[in-house]
Write a protein that holds these residues in place. Structure first.
Motif, PDB file in Angstrom:
ATOM      1  N   UNK A  48       0.848  -1.198   0.000  1.00 38.16           N
ATOM      2  CA  UNK A  48       0.000   0.000   0.000  1.00 38.16           C
ATOM      3  C   UNK A  48       0.886   1.253   0.000  1.00 38.16           C
ATOM      4  N   UNK A  49       1.956   1.213   0.795  1.00 36.43           N
ATOM      5  CA  UNK A  49       2.872   2.358   0.860  1.00 36.43           C
ATOM      6  C   UNK A  49       3.578   2.552  -0.487  1.00 36.43           C
ATOM      7  N   UNK A  50       3.944   1.431  -1.124  1.00 33.42           N
ATOM      8  CA  UNK A  50       4.583   1.496  -2.444  1.00 33.42           C
ATOM      9  C   UNK A  50       3.621   2.125  -3.454  1.00 33.42           C
ATOM     10  N   UNK A  51       2.362   1.707  -3.405  1.00 34.07           N
ATOM     11  CA  UNK A  51       1.353   2.238  -4.320  1.00 34.07           C
ATOM     12  C   UNK A  51       1.233   3.758  -4.130  1.00 34.07           C
ATOM     13  N   UNK A  52       1.207   4.174  -2.869  1.00 32.93           N
ATOM     14  CA  UNK A  52       1.143   5.607  -2.564  1.00 32.93           C
ATOM     15  C   UNK A  52       2.335   6.341  -3.163  1.00 32.93           C
ATOM     16  N   UNK A  53       3.519   5.722  -3.052  1.00 33.65           N
ATOM     17  CA  UNK A  53       4.731   6.359  -3.573  1.00 33.65           C
ATOM     18  C   UNK A  53       4.644   6.529  -5.088  1.00 33.65           C
ATOM     19  N   UNK A  54       4.068   5.538  -5.758  1.00 32.24           N
ATOM     20  CA  UNK A  54       3.885   5.654  -7.207  1.00 32.24           C
ATOM     21  C   UNK A  54       2.881   6.759  -7.545  1.00 32.24           C
ATOM     22  N   UNK A  55       1.857   6.898  -6.701  1.00 35.35           N
ATOM     23  CA  UNK A  55       0.916   8.008  -6.918  1.00 35.35           C
ATOM     24  C   UNK A  55       1.674   9.334  -6.822  1.00 35.35           C
ATOM     25  N   UNK A  56       2.523   9.443  -5.801  1.00 36.33           N
ATOM     26  CA  UNK A  56       3.317  10.664  -5.636  1.00 36.33           C
ATOM     27  C   UNK A  56       4.197  10.884  -6.866  1.00 36.33           C
ATOM     28  N   UNK A  77      -4.053   8.619  -0.032  1.00 40.39           N
ATOM     29  CA  UNK A  77      -3.765   7.351   0.649  1.00 40.39           C
ATOM     30  C   UNK A  77      -4.729   7.122   1.793  1.00 40.39           C
ATOM     31  N   UNK A  78      -5.020   8.199   2.528  1.00 39.56           N
ATOM     32  CA  UNK A  78      -5.966   8.084   3.639  1.00 39.56           C
ATOM     33  C   UNK A  78      -7.321   7.586   3.124  1.00 39.56           C
ATOM     34  N   UNK A  79      -7.797   8.240   2.064  1.00 38.76           N
ATOM     35  CA  UNK A  79      -9.091   7.842   1.489  1.00 38.76           C
ATOM     36  C   UNK A  79      -9.021   6.415   0.969  1.00 38.76           C
ATOM     37  N   UNK A  80      -7.894   6.072   0.338  1.00 39.11           N
ATOM     38  CA  UNK A  80      -7.724   4.719  -0.197  1.00 39.11           C
ATOM     39  C   UNK A  80      -7.746   3.679   0.912  1.00 39.11           C
ATOM     40  N   UNK A  81      -7.080   3.992   2.041  1.00 43.47           N
ATOM     41  CA  UNK A  81      -7.049   3.064   3.171  1.00 43.47           C
ATOM     42  C   UNK A  81      -8.447   2.834   3.716  1.00 43.47           C
ATOM     43  N   UNK A  82      -9.204   3.930   3.869  1.00 35.14           N
ATOM     44  CA  UNK A  82     -10.588   3.813   4.356  1.00 35.14           C
ATOM     45  C   UNK A  82     -11.400   2.945   3.392  1.00 35.14           C
ATOM     46  N   UNK A  83     -11.238   3.204   2.088  1.00 35.18           N
ATOM     47  CA  UNK A  83     -12.007   2.464   1.093  1.00 35.18           C
ATOM     48  C   UNK A  83     -11.646   0.979   1.109  1.00 35.18           C
ATOM     49  N   UNK A  84     -10.341   0.671   1.226  1.00 35.69           N
ATOM     50  CA  UNK A  84      -9.924  -0.731   1.279  1.00 35.69           C
ATOM     51  C   UNK A  84     -10.588  -1.451   2.449  1.00 35.69           C
ATOM     52  N   UNK A 107      -4.499  -9.084  -0.483  1.00 30.88           N
ATOM     53  CA  UNK A 107      -4.397  -7.655  -0.742  1.00 30.88           C
ATOM     54  C   UNK A 107      -2.979  -7.284  -1.186  1.00 30.88           C
ATOM     55  N   UNK A 108      -1.999  -7.966  -0.587  1.00 33.04           N
ATOM     56  CA  UNK A 108      -0.598  -7.767  -0.976  1.00 33.04           C
ATOM     57  C   UNK A 108      -0.448  -7.982  -2.484  1.00 33.04           C
ATOM     58  N   UNK A 109      -0.938  -9.135  -2.969  1.00 30.57           N
ATOM     59  CA  UNK A 109      -0.778  -9.446  -4.399  1.00 30.57           C
ATOM     60  C   UNK A 109      -1.622  -8.522  -5.259  1.00 30.57           C
ATOM     61  N   UNK A 110      -2.798  -8.169  -4.756  1.00 27.71           N
ATOM     62  CA  UNK A 110      -3.700  -7.300  -5.508  1.00 27.71           C
ATOM     63  C   UNK A 110      -3.066  -5.915  -5.723  1.00 27.71           C
ATOM     64  N   UNK A 111      -2.568  -5.333  -4.626  1.00 31.95           N
ATOM     65  CA  UNK A 111      -1.999  -3.987  -4.714  1.00 31.95           C
ATOM     66  C   UNK A 111      -0.719  -4.018  -5.535  1.00 31.95           C
ATOM     67  N   UNK A 112       0.102  -5.058  -5.292  1.00 31.17           N
ATOM     68  CA  UNK A 112       1.346  -5.199  -6.039  1.00 31.17           C
ATOM     69  C   UNK A 112       1.055  -5.331  -7.539  1.00 31.17           C
ATOM     70  N   UNK A 113       0.103  -6.204  -7.863  1.00 31.65           N
ATOM     71  CA  UNK A 113      -0.253  -6.414  -9.258  1.00 31.65           C
ATOM     72  C   UNK A 113      -0.814  -5.150  -9.897  1.00 31.65           C
ATOM     73  N   UNK A 219      13.891   3.307  -7.997  1.00 27.28           N
ATOM     74  CA  UNK A 219      13.036   2.332  -7.312  1.00 27.28           C
ATOM     75  C   UNK A 219      12.039   1.724  -8.281  1.00 27.28           C
ATOM     76  N   UNK A 220      11.511   0.569  -7.907  1.00 31.13           N
ATOM     77  CA  UNK A 220      10.443  -0.062  -8.686  1.00 31.13           C
ATOM     78  C   UNK A 220       9.395  -0.588  -7.713  1.00 31.13           C
ATOM     79  N   UNK A 221       8.575  -1.512  -8.165  1.00 35.04           N
ATOM     80  CA  UNK A 221       7.459  -1.968  -7.330  1.00 35.04           C
ATOM     81  C   UNK A 221       7.907  -2.765  -6.095  1.00 35.04           C
ATOM     82  N   UNK A 222       9.192  -3.118  -6.037  1.00 38.41           N
ATOM     83  CA  UNK A 222       9.672  -3.849  -4.858  1.00 38.41           C
ATOM     84  C   UNK A 222      10.112  -2.916  -3.738  1.00 38.41           C
ATOM     85  N   UNK A 223       9.906  -1.611  -3.962  1.00 38.43           N
ATOM     86  CA  UNK A 223      10.406  -0.572  -3.049  1.00 38.43           C
ATOM     87  C   UNK A 223      10.241  -0.890  -1.575  1.00 38.43           C
TER      88      UNK A 223
END
Lengths: 300, 234
Positions: A48-56, A77-84, A107-113, A219-223
């Motif tokens: 989730x944190x990696x996804x946020x970083x990509x948004x940034x 990210x806050x809104x995304x966390x609430x929604x998740x 969720x790990x695989x979903x967000x990573x994917x 960095x990449x998705x393994x961040x």
């Protein structure tokens, strides 16, 4: 022999360790926050944190400055966390712990994917949040970036502490984590409090990710995968049920791992992660509740 | 008209009928006792009223309006507060924080006043869990009062208290009713307390209501005597 010891190096490496440890501490705190309210470790926290970083990264790519992107990403990210929580965790709120663990793994695989699908797997860079100039304190040169990371981490921790300790919302969040049924009876909407907890955790993870990425050449998705392991080790060291413990544990681990990597040749930079895993194992064997955690006892 | 009315409520757990077609009422301003042997379904009735459980059939109305459409977190807003049989406190909270928590949804009197009233003001900043059991029960009571309830449900307030504390409790419950303009429904094992404090008593046995009336009436009711003492032989 003692005279020849390089105190400057020790001071510098300690600060570098605190800088890394501070970023781990934020993710550790996110883990603890969710652990306390749902009783599970959220394996997806790092992704989730990696996804946020990509948004940034995307926001900066579209012309925002680092700090504009930083705060916008926090909100997203806050809104995304609430929604998740609402969509994925809510349906299993009353399910056994193992079910919830499996859901966070999913969720790990979903967000990573999703991150690999939205953003190609090429490596990218994030601009520095702080100046890379060194500043000299008492004759020792430190990087402003490291000091900035420490300041932001501690600032976020202080804000969170104030939220929990001094606001009505914080009181309700603590009540929910401690006794959900009783909380309902005093009129707290427990289920929304859990969602809010996920939002806060996601936002803290986002801070961690957005400060971790600039320190790397690319960095990449393994961040955040190693960061999640360090954060988990820090939380276990401090006591996974204690927010204070998680912060102290992650900071201690940061310094420990960095110093051992500096002074023990054969560990260097390659074997730092195994050191963290050894810490997890050691703590669980010797003191399972961690430094500040309370041993859990169950009436049978 | 009754402030609280429970009409033909049934709740099963697996094969066990914990509450079986129970009807009872509590009038505004009354102190009503709910008694019965262990496992009679008293606490289940409380859990049904506070919406922790959902009844399979029947109706529960408060102040003339159904409670069954109120979510659990909305019950306190309707004006119902409760204490628990085994004190339920929040882990890392001080006494004062517990009372502030009670005011989360609805404001009753000022937190400090309530702490003074129940006699725990001196411990306001201590962790509630660290207090002696008798005082923990007072904290729970203070939290319930802080929401400014119209109906107060007390689940075994005398449980775990010593003789003197029980003596005091009867007076406290009556004072609470008068000072806070409350209606009180009281689950209790301690017969002395119920008979002294309550104006009316409902008796449950094996999930059914077997008697209702003044303390003197139910004490002499053959069905009640049988429930408590086993079968009587003439």
């Amino acid at each position: 022999m003692l005279l020849a010891f390089d105190w400057t190096q020790l001071a510098q490496q300690t600060v570098i360790g605190l800088s890394a440890g501070g970023l781990w501490a934020l993710l550790a705190l996110a883990l603890v926050l969710i652990y306390r309210s749902t009783g599970v470790v959220n394996f997806a926290q790092g992704e989730m944190a990696m996804f946020s970083t990509f948004i940034a990264w995307s926001l900066i790519h579209h012309g925002l400055s680092y700090w504009q992107a930083f705060f916008l990403t926090l909100a997203i990210s806050f809104a995304g966390g609430v929604a998740l929580e609402r969509v994925v965790i809510r349906p299993v709120e009353r399910a056994p712990v193992l079910t919830v663990v499996i859901v966070t793994l999913g969720l790990f695989f979903l967000v990573d994917g999703a991150a690999r699908w939205f953003w190609s797997s090429e490596t990218r860079t994030l601009p520095n949040a702080f100046s890379t100039r060194p500043i000299t304190v008492a004759g020792v040169a430190f990087s402003i970036q490291d000091l900035g990371n420490i300041a932001v981490s501690l600032g976020v921790v202080a804000l969170l502490f104030a939220l929990f300790q001094f606001t009505k919302l914080g009181l309700a969040l603590r009540a929910t984590a401690s006794n959900p049924d009783e909380s309902r009876l005093v009129g707290i909407r427990v289920s929304w409090m859990l969602a809010l907890g996920w939002g806060l955790a996601a936002a803290m993870g986002a801070v961690s990710g957005m400060l971790t990425a600039p320190a790397l050449a690319s960095f990449d998705q393994n961040l955040m995968q190693p960061v999640l392991l360090y954060a988990f080790a820090g939380a276990v060291l401090g006591g996974i049920s204690s927010p204070f413990g998680a912060v102290v544990g992650a900071l201690l681990l940061g310094v420990f791992v960095n110093l051992i990597g500096t002074y023990v040749d054969w560990i260097g930079t390659d074997l730092r992660l195994p050191v963290a895993l050894a810490v997890i194992l050691g703590v669980l064997l010797v003191r399972p509740a961690g430094l500040f955690g309370r041993a859990s006892a169950r009436r049978v | 008209m009754a402030l609280l009315s429970v009409e033909g409520v049934t709740r099963r757990f697996g094969g066990i009928v914990a509450v079986d077609d129970v009807s009872l009422d509590v009038g505004e301003g009354e102190i009503v006792g709910l008694i019965g042997p262990n496992g009679a379904g008293k606490t289940t009735v409380f859990n049904l009223i506070t919406r922790l459980y959902r009844p399979e059939s029947g109706e529960i109305a408060f102040a003339g309006e159904s409670l069954l459409r109120t979510p659990p977190h909305g019950v306190v807003r309707r004006g119902i507060a409760r204490t628990f049989q085994n004190v339920e406190l929040f882990g890392s909270m001080t006494v004062l924080e517990h009372v502030l928590m009670g005011r989360h949804a609805r404001r009753g009197r000022r937190a400090r006043k309530i702490l003074g009233y129940v006699g725990v003001a001196a411990h306001a900043h201590r962790l509630a869990r660290e207090l002696p059991y008798g005082l923990q029960k007072r904290v729970e009571l203070a939290r319930a009062l802080a929401s400014g309830p119209r109906l107060l449900l007390l689940d075994e307030p005398a449980g775990g208290l010593n003789h003197e504390e029980v003596e005091e409790l009867g007076g406290l419950i009556r004072r609470l009713r008068d000072d806070f303009e409350l209606t009180v429904l009281l689950v209790e094992h301690h017969m002395g307390l119920v008979m002294g404090a309550a104006e009316r008593v409902h008796v449950l046995d094996f999930g059914r209501r077997i008697a209702s009336g003044t303390p003197a009436e139910v004490q002499n009711d053959p069905a009640v005597i049988e429930a408590y003492l086993g079968t009587t032989n003439g």
